[in-house]
Design an enzyme around this catalytic site. Structure first.
Site, PDB file in Angstrom:
ATOM      1  N   ILE A 156       0.843  -1.205   0.000  1.00 61.52           N
ATOM      2  CA  ILE A 156       0.000   0.000   0.000  1.00 61.52           C
ATOM      3  C   ILE A 156       0.881   1.258   0.000  1.00 61.52           C
ATOM      4  CG2 ILE A 156      -1.762   1.300   1.280  1.00 61.52           C
ATOM      5  CD1 ILE A 156      -2.879  -1.481   2.181  1.00 61.52           C
ATOM      6  N   ARG A 176      11.200  -1.384   7.831  1.00 64.50           N
ATOM      7  CA  ARG A 176      12.131  -2.218   8.602  1.00 64.50           C
ATOM      8  C   ARG A 176      13.437  -2.416   7.849  1.00 64.50           C
ATOM      9  NH1 ARG A 176       8.512  -7.175  10.024  1.00 64.50           N
ATOM     10  NH2 ARG A 176       7.843  -6.477   7.997  1.00 64.50           N
ATOM     11  N   ARG A 236      -3.900   1.760  10.679  1.00 58.18           N
ATOM     12  CA  ARG A 236      -4.653   1.335  11.855  1.00 58.18           C
ATOM     13  C   ARG A 236      -4.579   2.421  12.928  1.00 58.18           C
ATOM     14  NH1 ARG A 236      -6.828  -1.791   9.115  1.00 58.18           N
ATOM     15  NH2 ARG A 236      -6.939  -4.051   9.277  1.00 58.18           N
ATOM     16  N   GLU A 265     -12.220   1.231  17.296  1.00 59.72           N
ATOM     17  CA  GLU A 265     -13.322   1.455  16.343  1.00 59.72           C
ATOM     18  C   GLU A 265     -14.567   0.671  16.766  1.00 59.72           C
ATOM     19  OE1 GLU A 265     -10.551   1.572  12.354  1.00 59.72           O
ATOM     20  OE2 GLU A 265     -12.360   0.392  12.286  1.00 59.72           O
ATOM     21  N   HIS A 283     -13.505   4.167   8.204  1.00 60.80           N
ATOM     22  CA  HIS A 283     -12.819   2.958   7.732  1.00 60.80           C
ATOM     23  C   HIS A 283     -13.320   2.530   6.344  1.00 60.80           C
ATOM     24  CE1 HIS A 283     -10.379  -0.699   9.292  1.00 60.80           C
ATOM     25  NE2 HIS A 283     -10.293  -0.614   7.984  1.00 60.80           N
TER      26      HIS A 283
HETATM   27  C1  DGY Z   1      -7.898  -4.342   5.850  1.00 55.46           C
HETATM   28  O1  DGY Z   1      -8.032  -5.195   4.972  1.00 55.46           O
HETATM   29  O2  DGY Z   1      -7.027  -4.465   6.713  1.00 55.46           O
HETATM   30  C2  DGY Z   1      -8.822  -3.183   5.821  1.00 55.46           C
HETATM   31  O3  DGY Z   1      -8.546  -2.290   6.835  1.00 55.46           O
HETATM   32  C3  DGY Z   1     -10.248  -3.684   5.891  1.00 55.46           C
HETATM   33  O4  DGY Z   1     -11.098  -2.647   5.561  1.00 55.46           O
END
Ligand code: DGY
Length: 317
Positions: A156, A176, A236, A265, A283
């Site tokens: 990502i 890392r 997160r 959450e 989210h």
């Molecule tokens: C994930 O896949 O970790 C996403 O946060 C789910 O929405």
């Protein structure tokens, strides 16, 4: 036929596919189950298809029926599952990488833009009709041609970098370990988080939630940032110390914060709801129909592979 406990209501097509392959216990009301309900509901099953909302910690795992051999999490993140304890109990855990990379990277750009260009305040002014164009009305911070720091250069993070380059941004990252030149694709590696934070004008948080990254963004690390940094978090909530972030938003270290994920959450720290220099989403990182379908399909594939005696493609423990 193997029996699978599905903790949340999936898209219809995904549930149909599961029904073709397994005996399934579906959650037609989409109630968010407590740990006890997961333990009770899955006790006659061989596997669980879980979601990001399920608290499958060490205690829950210790109480799961011996018949449970796999937990296929329908998410790329698996911080909701104690995967090490699961391994000790002989339970395989899988996730769903790749399929949500683009959707989540898109949202990350939205968070950075929404925060830096004061989208929340703009929306408030528009809907209350309390605005007029003026030279200094809701002046934000321009994202184009700035330095973007990426914390966590996994799939990502790299997809965010690709998009940010189209904005002319210079990409820096901390991970890392340093990536290969091919994966780095011109991004500048910083060995320490401090070095990255000192360089960043915009900061994209993309690291997974692990015991090592819990509250990695805290009072001390926020003090490494330049004044007026824009921060976006589609990773997160756990990686941010909310009290420290709120302080930084108030004292100007952080110009604005865009976030899609929260500690505990769906609750949201009440102070976030009072601040203006914030852009909140509930989210939505993976929330496109195509992506959600792909995620459930991938979790199903992992179950199918496991029950046919293969190593599931996305095993994480
Ligand atoms: C994930 O896949 O970790 C996403 O946060 C789910 O929405």
């Amino acid at each position: 036929m193997k029996k699978v406990f599905v903790t949340r209501k999936l898209l219809k097509e995904n549930e149909q596919k599961l029904e073709e392959l397994f005996e399934v216990k579906l959650n037609s009301n989409d109630k968010i189950y407590s740990a006890e309900e997961i333990i009770e509901g899955s006790k006659d099953c061989d596997g669980i298809l879980s979601s990001v909302t399920d608290p499958i910690n060490a205690e829950t795992i210790s109480k799961l029926s011996q018949s449970i051999k796999i937990i296929a999490n329908g998410a790329v993140g698996f911080g909701n599952i104690d995967f090490k304890i699961a391994r000790e109990k002989g339970i395989t855990v899988t996730n769903t990488p790749d399929v949500l990379t683009d959707a989540t990277a898109d949202i990350q750009i939205l968070l950075l833009l929404g925060a830096s260009r004061k989208a929340y305040e703009g929306r408030l002014a528009a809907e209350t009709q309390s605005w007029k164009w003026s030279w200094d009305f809701l002046l934000g911070k321009q994202m184009s041609n700035k330095r973007l720091g990426i914390l966590g250069m996994g799939r990502i993070g790299r997809a965010v970098a690709k998009r940010a380059k189209a904005f002319g941004m210079e990409i820096h990252y901390h991970n890392r370990s340093k990536l290969s030149p091919e994966l780095e694709d011109g991004a500048i590696y910083h060995k320490t988080l401090k070095e990255l934070f000192e360089q960043s004008e915009f900061l994209s948080v993309n690291c997974p939630a692990t015991p090592e990254t819990t509250k990695i963004i805290n009072k001390e690390t926020l003090s490494y940032l330049k004044e007026n940094t824009v921060v976006g978090n589609a990773a997160r909530g756990d990686v941010v110390d909310d009290d420290a972030m709120i302080e930084a938003l108030k004292n100007g270290t952080v110009f604005a914060y865009g976030l899609d994920v929260y500690n505990g959450e769906p609750k949201i720290h009440p102070e976030y709801l009072k601040l203006k220099n914030i852009f909140l989403l509930p989210h939505l990182g993976s929330a496109t129909k195509r992506t959600r379908w792909d995620m459930a399909y991938r979790a199903t594939k992992n179950l199918e592979q496991f029950f046919s005696g293969q190593k599931p493609q996305d095993q994480v423990n």
